[in-house]
Design a protein around this motif. Structure first.
Motif, PDB file in Angstrom:
ATOM      1  N   ALA A   1       0.725  -1.164  -0.088  1.00 28.40           N
ATOM      2  CA  ALA A   1       0.054  -0.020  -0.012  1.00 28.40           C
ATOM      3  C   ALA A   1       1.011   1.298  -0.064  1.00 28.40           C
ATOM      4  O   ALA A   1       0.580   2.219  -0.682  1.00 28.40           O
TER       5      ALA A   1
ATOM      6  N   GLY B   1       0.983   3.767  -2.994  1.00 26.05           N
ATOM      7  CA  GLY B   1       0.483   4.955  -2.568  1.00 26.05           C
ATOM      8  C   GLY B   1       1.548   6.162  -2.980  1.00 26.05           C
ATOM      9  O   GLY B   1       0.856   7.272  -2.734  1.00 26.05           O
TER      10      GLY B   1
ATOM     11  N   LEU C   1      -5.754   8.627  -3.655  1.00 28.06           N
ATOM     12  CA  LEU C   1      -4.740   8.024  -2.753  1.00 28.06           C
ATOM     13  C   LEU C   1      -5.506   6.941  -2.164  1.00 28.06           C
ATOM     14  O   LEU C   1      -4.865   5.756  -2.091  1.00 28.06           O
ATOM     15  N   SER C   2      -6.661   6.768  -1.934  1.00 30.89           N
ATOM     16  CA  SER C   2      -7.464   5.564  -1.407  1.00 30.89           C
ATOM     17  C   SER C   2      -7.522   4.275  -2.395  1.00 30.89           C
ATOM     18  O   SER C   2      -6.948   3.062  -1.877  1.00 30.89           O
TER      19      SER C   2
ATOM     20  N   GLN D   1      -5.125   3.951  -4.826  1.00 28.77           N
ATOM     21  CA  GLN D   1      -3.828   3.566  -4.799  1.00 28.77           C
ATOM     22  C   GLN D   1      -3.396   2.662  -3.759  1.00 28.77           C
ATOM     23  O   GLN D   1      -2.820   1.829  -3.777  1.00 28.77           O
ATOM     24  N   LEU D   2      -3.649   3.227  -2.656  1.00 23.60           N
ATOM     25  CA  LEU D   2      -3.486   2.143  -1.214  1.00 23.60           C
ATOM     26  C   LEU D   2      -3.951   0.898  -1.326  1.00 23.60           C
ATOM     27  O   LEU D   2      -3.439  -0.106  -0.945  1.00 23.60           O
TER      28      LEU D   2
END
Length: 202
Positions: free
Chosen positions: A120, A124, A172-173, A175-176
């Motif tokens: 992550a 991220g 971002l979420s 990607q994580l």
């Protein structure tokens, strides 16, 4: 590094070469097929998630300090051979992602959750990379870099640019989450390999 065996270095080389080959082939194909998305969310996340999965799988084959960092170094060196000249941005991204993985696995006890978190964090990094690198490499202001990311994110997500923080949060979420899935997949793949080789599970 004196604890590395010849087999360890061979495995590091193989996984670095595999990641590098993916960067040189699939990465180039994505940039050619989707010129408007070059160096933006989609291409970066696809390439990062694949690279992170390869690097973390390599860590299971060479469970020693620094192995992922060396895999990243080999990948970055191969990336220098890419068609179209040297692109320093992707090389920096590869090295930062390798370092983040290595740091996470040094701090966290070895487990599938460590791989999930490491994956992550590495994927991220794409969002900070998109915000920071244009300032460093292209001399753009922070506002210009921020505006470009928000504009691209709004087009990709179908959201109005006025909800900039929501756009950045969603990017971002995603990607994580994708990185976490890559880490989980690498752990599962490593477990399957250990089982086939008759080794006790990690």
């Amino acid at each position: 590094m004196t604890s590395y065996t010849v087999r360890d270095w061979v495995n590091v080389g193989l996984f670095g070469a595999l990641w590098g080959a993916i960067e040189l082939t699939l990465g180039s194909a994505l940039h050619t097929a989707f010129p408007p998305l070059t160096n933006t969310f989609l291409t970066g996340v696809v390439m990062s998630s694949i690279g992170v999965t390869i690097a973390l799988t390599g860590k299971l084959f060479v469970p020693k300090v620094g192995s992922v960092l060396w895999i990243g170094v080999i990948t970055a060196l191969l990336k220098l051979l890419g068609i179209g000249g040297v692109k320093i941005g992707p090389i920096i991204a590869i090295m930062v992602q390798s370092t983040l993985i290595e740091m996470a696995l040094l701090i966290l006890p070895a487990s599938h959750w460590a791989f999930v978190i490491a994956g992550a964090l590495a994927v991220g990094w794409n969002l900070p990379h998109m915000l920071i690198m244009p300032q460093i490499l292209l001399g753009k202001s922070a506002g210009e870099a921020y505006g470009k990311v928000v504009q691209q994110g709004s087009q990709w997500l179908g959201l109005d640019p006025s909800v900039a923080f929501l756009i950045l949060g969603v990017l971002l979420s995603l990607q994580l989450l994708i990185g976490a899935v890559g880490g989980w997949g690498a752990w599962g793949l490593g477990g399957a390999v250990e089982y086939r080789l008759g080794r006790p599970p990690t």
